[in-house]
Design an enzyme around this catalytic site. Structure first.
Site, short mmCIF file in Angstrom:
data_model
loop_
_atom_site.label_atom_id
_atom_site.label_comp_id
_atom_site.label_asym_id
_atom_site.label_seq_id
_atom_site.Cartn_x
_atom_site.Cartn_y
_atom_site.Cartn_z
N HIS A 51 -7.53 -5.13 -1.24
CA HIS A 51 -6.29 -4.35 -1.21
C HIS A 51 -5.21 -5.05 -0.40
O HIS A 51 -4.08 -4.58 -0.33
CB HIS A 51 -6.60 -2.96 -0.59
CG HIS A 51 -5.44 -2.03 -0.66
ND1 HIS A 51 -4.78 -1.72 -1.84
CD2 HIS A 51 -4.80 -1.31 0.30
CE1 HIS A 51 -3.81 -0.87 -1.59
NE2 HIS A 51 -3.80 -0.61 -0.30
N SER B 259 0.84 -1.19 0.00
CA SER B 259 0.00 0.00 0.00
C SER B 259 0.88 1.25 0.00
O SER B 259 1.78 1.36 -0.82
CB SER B 259 -0.93 -0.07 1.21
OG SER B 259 -1.88 0.95 1.17
N ASP C 189 -9.01 -4.26 -7.04
CA ASP C 189 -8.58 -3.54 -5.82
C ASP C 189 -9.15 -2.13 -5.91
O ASP C 189 -8.77 -1.35 -6.77
CB ASP C 189 -7.05 -3.51 -5.74
CG ASP C 189 -6.54 -2.76 -4.50
OD1 ASP C 189 -7.36 -2.13 -3.80
OD2 ASP C 189 -5.33 -2.81 -4.25
#
Lengths: 273, 635
Positions: free
Chosen positions: A245, A95, A217
């Protein structure tokens, strides 16, 4: 401040193995890697850490100015690698930590052997000619949602933050504190994450990289992953057959397999494009 | 059972672990206005949430479900066709199952209540933060000294409160606002907006202007450039407004303070810059250093004045306290010293009179004074130190002494009058006396004896320098590495030795008396016996020559003797004998020629100068004489 205690650095695996540094993303802590990191311990020196403000990092080290830019977090990564006197590391960032790794490798390329970027996004907000997936108003909604869950989190978090010794069971049970973060810090981390624009930093990186993307995602859409791949010289793109995610939790086997194949390929043919 | 599922008051869902809706009960369908068939197998649960909720689900809820396998009471909002429904979500992902079971309860009222609660809590926290920020700024501003101090602190405070940079514009005498030193002048101010400023405001440029309003007028404007980092906290305009108000008042205070300080400095300066009395027989050099790190004057002073015919008085003193009060007390005391000094009053009497004076002038009480009177003809010094450190005597012939005599307590500290002490010391020509206030030698990091040693060393090293350069060198030498200190006065007094002058009739009837007087005069000035004898003999020869050949019977011979201090080497005695006649060359080899030979043998340098009359110069070093002088230039 000692970077290793500040960032709650944990080391496992082979002391002489090549170093693999895992960095968690927005919203969670090093527990994110619980299904991934063990797979690398037989062959690698595995380094886990919490960003300052998350998990069991030292909250007293939290500096609102330093951490209002991703560069502050990237600088922490550099300090951790330096403090451990590691040879060039493989950095696995999930991320927002994918971009933190990009910034760190751009600043100190000699410290990084490879980057593995899981669900990266150089900019979350839409811009002219660029689709990040979110508008400014939608980010405000996120902040509202975080605020709405503030009271509940605060209860969970307080004993951990204050390190109340009279109730050590709260601090020791990782599951009970997983993803609990001080609300004010989480809020600022959300802004730092979602308002940063690091598109211009991608071409500065010369470190070979693997971009790992989930098929579906909502936070980092496939086209953003492709954008990162296109702008990172010498990067490879792998799309996992997974949704969400956090493949490190939802599809850890696929992620482990993709990373291991990438690292093996790298060892056998180091000169690949 | 299916009936119970559908009729449950909660919205119930079963999700695949990746979030795909497998089943939804009728309650949930009714809320969302969808048919079960539209949902099952077609929609991911996070797609039914607002975007903010979706991010939250992906970054917080989903990870927790994977790890903790359950989650309770998460506040989310369902996206409805034309509204939103706040719900509380509880979900479990029991081990061994591949599904997530979700229960939702509507939370309209609760959400509203919690929002109010949150808003109240946020407001309370913000108020507490604001108060804390303001207290810090106010405390910091109150510690500052002077306008520059206020402005520095203001800029620091702005940066602490989230500014990238901050600059201050002050109202100048012509009502125009000018950027203060260190401020970024590129942040140009639109003058037209200034009068309208009553609170912090965001300008078109994105900069924030904060009025700095004093009691009477707008003192200036703080211009703040906000930080642009992604995670930077927004500027709090209310806090900036309040900080601006505090800074405006602090600027008022600082200006008042600076005015008062400047009056005090002006007063002190005017008292310290008067002309010294002019007289060939002495020289004075002074140095005043104001205190460092303070705007206030310290009340130190020095003075030089004629105490009586042929007597010069020098004084340094220090009044207790600082600021305008101290400066004015210093002025009064300085005048009092002049007024009570005078013929018949020595240093001890003077101090006793000052004791009485300070009984009436409270602010001058406990002042310290070092006072010395120099007899310009004889070189005798009478001195007294009331609470001041001992004067330093630098001997021209070598050696440095601290004068520990004549010590007593500060003014007004004596309950019984008449107990003041004084002492005396005899100066030789070009001896130097150093008077100074205690700031010169007092240091926190060393004891006083070391301070005296340092002073003696500095004074000794400066003995070859002219007096004014010497006082500078001594002052700078002692204060060189001192960071904070009181103000300091240093005064150097040097005596020339005076002049011996006689007019002698050509019949030389007075020669014997003059020889005795000259011998006594030289001896009193510390000239060694053999040197004195040589000089008296050489002078006698010069006088005899002048009387015999120079002048007519009515014309007198003039004799002058004095001391000179060459740039290097020992102090010299200079003898000058003048007559109105002209020596004849044919006289060489005669009695006169023999006299010249004697003079050359006795003096270091002999010169004869012919003009309207004839002048004979004799020079003789008083001690040492290791330094070669230029060859005499006889004419």
């Amino acid at each position: 401040m000692d970077a290793l205690s500040r960032n709650n650095v944990r080391i496992s695996g082979q002391p002489d193995g090549p170093p693999l540094v895992f960095a968690h993303g927005f919203g969670c802590d090093l527990g994110m890697w619980r299904y991934v990191a063990p797979a690398f311990e037989p062959a690698y020196r595995v380094v886990l850490f919490d960003h300052v403000g998350a998990g069991r990092s030292d909250l007293s080290a939290y500096d609102p100015v330093r951490y209002s830019r991703l560069e502050g977090y990237a600088d922490d990564v550099v300090q951790i690698v330096e403090a451990l006197h590691l040879p060039p590391v493989v950095f696995v960032g999930h991320s927002v930590s994918a971009m933190i790794g990009v910034l760190a490798a751009a600043a100190r390329p000699e410290l990084f052997d490879r980057l593995v970027l899981v669900g990266p996004s150089p900019r979350y907000l839409d811009d002219e000619g660029y689709r990040g997936g979110f508008s400014r108003e939608e980010l405000d909604e996120l902040l509202d949602t975080m605020d709405a869950n503030y009271l509940g989190w605060a209860q969970h978090v307080a004993p951990v933050i204050m390190g109340v010794p009279s109730r050590p069971e709260l601090g020791q049970d990782l599951a009970s504190s997983f993803c609990r973060t001080d609300p004010a810090i989480a809020r600022r981390f959300a802004r730092t994450t979602f308002l940063s624009d690091n598109r211009a930093d991608l071409p500065r990186v010369r470190t070979p990289a693997l971009v790992v993307q989930c098929r579906q995602d909502v936070i980092a859409p496939l086209e953003v992953g492709e954008y990162v791949h296109e702008h990172l010289t010498g990067s490879e793109l792998v799309v996992l057959d997974a949704t969400g995610h956090c493949p490190n939790l939802s599809a850890p086997d696929q992620l482990v397999d993709a990373v291991q194949r990438y690292l093996r390929g790298a060892t056998s043919s180091p000169g690949r494009s | 059972m299916t009936e119970d599922w559908d009729r449950s008051p909660c919205g119930l869902l079963v999700l695949r672990t990746d979030g795909l809706v497998l089943a939804a009960n009728r309650t949930f369908c009714r809320w969302t206005g969808r048919e079960p068939a539209d949902l099952a197998g077609r929609v991911r649960f996070s797609d039914l949430l607002t975007v903010g909720g979706r991010i939250y689900w992906e970054t917080h809820v989903d990870p927790l479900l994977h790890v903790d396998r359950e989650i309770e009471e998460v506040a989310l909002e369902l996206k409805l066709p034309d509204s939103r429904l706040p719900v509380l979500l509880t979900a479990t992902a029991a081990a061994g199952e591949v599904v997530v079971r979700v229960a939702l309860t509507p939370a309209r009222e609760r959400a509203r209540y919690e929002r109010e609660l949150l808003a109240a809590r946020a407001a309370a926290e913000r108020a507490a933060d604001q108060v804390k920020a303001l207290q810090e700024v106010t405390a910091a501003l109150s510690r500052t000294v002077g306008v520059p101090g206020v402005l520095d602190e203001l800029r620091d405070a702005a940066v602490r409160l989230g500014a990238a940079t901050a600059s201050v514009w002050l109202r100048g005498p012509d009502e125009r606002f000018v950027p203060h030193a260190g401020s970024d002048a590129s942040a140009a101010l639109r003058a037209s907006v200034l009068p309208l400023l009553d609170r912090a405001a965001v300008q078109h440029s994105g900069r924030v202007t904060v009025p700095l309003r004093g009691r009477a007028a707008l003192q200036g404007v703080l211009v703040v450039v906000p930080r642009e980092d992604a995670g930077a906290d927004p500027l709090d305009l209310e806090v900036l407004t309040a900080v601006g108000q505090q800074a405006g008042l602090a600027l008022d205070r600082a200006q008042l303070y600076e005015q008062s300080a400047s009056v005090a400095h002006e007063l002190q300066r005017s008292l310290l810059t008067g002309e010294h009395p002019a007289d060939d027989r002495f020289e004075v050099a002074t140095e005043y250093r104001p205190g460092v790190d303070t705007l206030e004057v310290g009340g130190d002073w020095y003075d030089v004045f004629v105490a009586a015919e042929g007597v010069v008085a020098v004084v340094v003193g220090d009044v207790v306290g600082r600021g305008l009060g101290a400066a004015s007390a210093m002025g009064q005391l300085r005048s009092a010293v002049r007024a009570v000094a005078g013929p018949g009053a020595g240093p001890a009497v003077l101090l006793s009179r000052l004791d009485r004076f300070v009984e009436h002038v409270e602010a001058a009480s406990l002042a310290t004074v070092a006072y010395a009177e120099l007899d310009l003809d004889g070189g005798g010094v009478r001195y007294a130190c009331a609470g001041q450190p001992p004067p330093v005597l630098v001997r021209a012939g070598g050696g440095v002494e601290l004068l520990w005599g004549g010590r007593s307590a500060p003014l007004g500290a004596y309950l019984v009058a008449g107990a003041r002490a004084e002492a005396d010391v005899q100066l030789r020509p070009f001896d130097r006396l150093v008077l100074y206030t205690d700031g010169l030698v007092e240091r926190r990091d060393r004891d006083l004896d070391e301070g005296f040693e340092a002073l003696a060393r500095a004074a000794d090293e400066g003995r070859a320098l002219p007096l004014q350069k010497c006082v500078l060198a001594v002052t700078e030498g002692l204060l060189r590495d001192v960071q904070t200190r009181d103000d300091v006065c240093v005064l150097l007094l040097s005596w020339s030795g005076g002049q011996f002058s006689r007019r002698i009739a050509p019949d030389l009837s007075e020669l014997s008396a003059v020889r005795h007087e000259l011998a006594a005069w030289l001896a009193a000035r510390g000239v060694a016996g053999p040197t004195t004898e040589d000089l008296v003999l050489a002078t006698s020869e010069a006088l005899a020559n002048a009387a015999e050949h120079g002048s007519g019977p009515d014309e007198q011979v003039e004799l002058s003797v004095w001391f000179e201090q060459p740039p290097v080497g020992a102090v010299e005695v200079v003898v000058r004998v003048q007559d109105q006649g002209r020596w004849r060359v044919s006289d060489a080899g005669s009695e006169r020629g023999r006299g010249l030979t004697i003079m050359r043998a006795l003096a270091d340098d002999v010169a004869v100068e012919a003009g309207n009359g004839t002048t004979v110069w004799l020079r003789r070093r008083t001690a040492g004489g290791a330094v070669a002088l230029q060859a005499p230039e006889a004419r």
